[in-house]
Design an enzyme around this catalytic site. Structure first.
Site, PDB file in Angstrom:
ATOM      1  N   SER A 186      41.519  68.629  79.513  1.00 57.30           N
ATOM      2  CA  SER A 186      41.317  69.815  80.344  1.00 57.30           C
ATOM      3  C   SER A 186      40.755  69.510  81.728  1.00 57.30           C
ATOM      4  CB  SER A 186      40.398  70.790  79.624  1.00 57.30           C
ATOM      5  OG  SER A 186      39.170  70.165  79.312  1.00 57.30           O
ATOM      6  N   HIS A 214      44.851  73.137  75.182  1.00 55.60           N
ATOM      7  CA  HIS A 214      45.474  73.311  76.507  1.00 55.60           C
ATOM      8  C   HIS A 214      46.977  73.037  76.486  1.00 55.60           C
ATOM      9  CE1 HIS A 214      41.968  74.196  78.999  1.00 55.60           C
ATOM     10  NE2 HIS A 214      41.305  73.432  78.158  1.00 55.60           N
ATOM     11  N   LYS A 245      43.506  80.781  74.834  1.00 57.50           N
ATOM     12  CA  LYS A 245      43.860  80.342  76.182  1.00 57.50           C
ATOM     13  C   LYS A 245      45.235  80.929  76.554  1.00 57.50           C
ATOM     14  CE  LYS A 245      40.579  76.634  76.310  1.00 57.50           C
ATOM     15  NZ  LYS A 245      40.161  75.446  75.581  1.00 57.50           N
TER      16      LYS A 245
HETATM   17  C1  PLP Z   1      38.921  75.425  74.813  1.00 59.08           C
HETATM   18  C2  PLP Z   1      39.025  74.396  73.799  1.00 59.08           C
HETATM   19  C3  PLP Z   1      38.638  74.646  72.475  1.00 59.08           C
HETATM   20  C4  PLP Z   1      38.016  75.938  72.069  1.00 59.08           C
HETATM   21  O1  PLP Z   1      38.969  76.947  71.901  1.00 59.08           O
HETATM   22  P1  PLP Z   1      38.478  78.445  71.748  1.00 59.08           P
HETATM   23  O2  PLP Z   1      39.601  79.147  71.077  1.00 59.08           O
HETATM   24  O3  PLP Z   1      38.164  78.967  73.108  1.00 59.08           O
HETATM   25  O4  PLP Z   1      37.254  78.402  70.874  1.00 59.08           O
HETATM   26  C5  PLP Z   1      38.826  73.654  71.540  1.00 59.08           C
HETATM   27  N1  PLP Z   1      39.351  72.459  71.887  1.00 59.08           N
HETATM   28  C6  PLP Z   1      39.722  72.178  73.135  1.00 59.08           C
HETATM   29  C7  PLP Z   1      40.329  70.849  73.451  1.00 59.08           C
HETATM   30  C8  PLP Z   1      39.568  73.131  74.144  1.00 59.08           C
HETATM   31  O5  PLP Z   1      39.942  72.863  75.390  1.00 59.08           O
END
Ligand code: PLP
Length: 398
Positions: A186, A214, A245
């Protein structure tokens, strides 16, 4: 009036953070988290959300959420394993399994909870986990919770991974060994080297685990993620996805074999001990997958916008790192300068967050941009104009 020891701890630590300028003040958005947001009465081009496809405000998802609320109420009423499994939860899992080309799927309340639940459901202190150095915080916490030996390998360094896998395997110390990675990282927007990882996994009998937070809705042409993108369908044991996301709602899921999902449904603790996602969230996610299945228009658009912004920043003379996805870092280097850059952008009508050490390595502080399918060319041009103004003002570009 409460514990003195607690108050001392809070006062000291808050003062410490504030005096170093490290206390993060949270900005509140008035209205929705769309391509343009309003903060403190100012209209800003939003380059900081993970709402990659603009689905958070999609009318079809909103409608599905309203209808489900009317039909089922606002809450699921219980954890999934008591009686909080509504037919729309089953429907969402079946739809996701099909979309992911996997045997089965289990839905959690968040992507974070997937990593809390799934890793420790199969890994124990008799095991080892090979973890990419840049893995997300929830992966790190999930690994720690399992009690397994955590062996970090250098970011996307396949020689290092192979050497550490060989060493772990040949030591004879571990019952099982897992390799775990983000599908898309990310902070830089680079893509994990999944074909090589799977090859190394096959050589040393490693369990493969990819967190597609992502990559969900972004990779694979149709947004189905890393496995599709790398032509590795059926070759990755755990595929984690998020519904928070690109899917635009909230929740997370694990896709895998039927046996794996059956096991997680009796052993993954957030599934067993925390109430399921709301009916509105389940219904909205189902509609999001319907949209992705019907057309690749949104996925194409987020890539097109990402490429447009990247080219624009590069042409202006900025260092945009080695992103391979719509995530577009603009590397400033110095932490104070990156923070100043972000503040100045805001004055020019652009909301893009600075990211500094320890989230990224020292000397690589950056402003991170997340263009979405909902941005228009005009909005991106406005953002680029702001970048040009601020970049020149701060002497970062000519
Ligand atoms: C954002 C993210 C999460 C968390 O996801 P949510 O649904 O917002 O709890 C988990 N792993 C990675 C790699 C992320 O970027």
């Amino acid at each position: 009036m409460g514990s003195k020891a607690l108050q001392k701890y809070l006062t000291e630590n808050l003062e410490d953070l504030r005096s170093k300028g490290l206390y993060n003040e949270i900005d509140t958005i008035k209205g929705s988290n769309g391509p343009v947001i309003e903060i403190n009465g100012k209209r800003l081009i939003n380059l900081s959300s993970n709402n990659y496809l603009g689905l958070a405000t999609n009318p079809r998802l909103i409608e599905a959420g309203i209808k489900a609320t009317e039909k089922y109420g606002v809450g699921a009423g219980a954890v999934r394993t008591i009686n909080g499994t509504l037919d729309i939860h089953d429907e969402l899992e079946a739809k996701l399994a099909k979309f992911k080309h996997s045997e089965a799927v289990i839905v959690f309340q968040s992507g974070f909870n997937c990593n809390m639940g799934a890793i420790s459901a199969v890994m124990t202190k008799k095991d080892a986990i090979l973890s990419d150095a840049l893995n997300h915080a929830s992966i790190i916490d999930g690994c720690r919770l399992s009690g397994a030996k955590i062996i970090r390998f250098e970011h996307s360094d396949m020689e290092d991974l192979r050497a550490k896998a060989k060493e772990a395997k040949e030591s004879g110390l571990y019952e099982k060994i897992m390799v775990i990675t983000d599908g898309v990282f990310s902070m830089d927007g680079d893509i994990a080297l999944m074909p090589e990882i799977v090859k190394i996994a096959e050589e040393f009998d490693l369990i493969t685990y990819v967190d597609d937070a992502h990559a969900s809705g972004v990779l694979g042409g149709d947004g189905s993620g890393s496995a599709t993108h790398h032509n590795l369908i059926g070759k990755i044991d755990f595929q984690i996805g998020t519904l928070s996301k690109a899917i635009g709602v909230v929740g997370g899921y694990v896709a895998g074999s039927k046996d794996l999902i059956d096991w997680l449904k009796v052993r993954a603790r957030p599934f067993l001990f925390s109430t399921s996602i709301t009916p509105a969230a389940a219904a909205a996610c189902i509609e999001a997958i319907n949209i992705l299945t019907e057309s690749d228009e949104l996925v194409k658009k987020v890539w097109e916008n990402g490429n447009y912004l990247k080219k624009g920043l590069k042409d202006l003379g900025f260092d945009i790192g080695h992103s391979e996805t719509p995530i577009t870092p603009c590397i400033i280097g110095d932490a104070d300068k990156a923070q100043e850059f972000s503040r100045e952008l805001r004055k020019e009508g652009v909301y893009a967050k600075s990211i500094v050490f320890p989230t990224v390595p020292l000397g690589t502080a950056r402003v991170r941009n997340m263009p979405t399918a909902a941005h228009t060319k005009e909005m991106l041009d406005q953002a680029l104009a702001a970048y040009a103004t601020v970049g020149r003002r701060l002497g970062i570009i000519k």
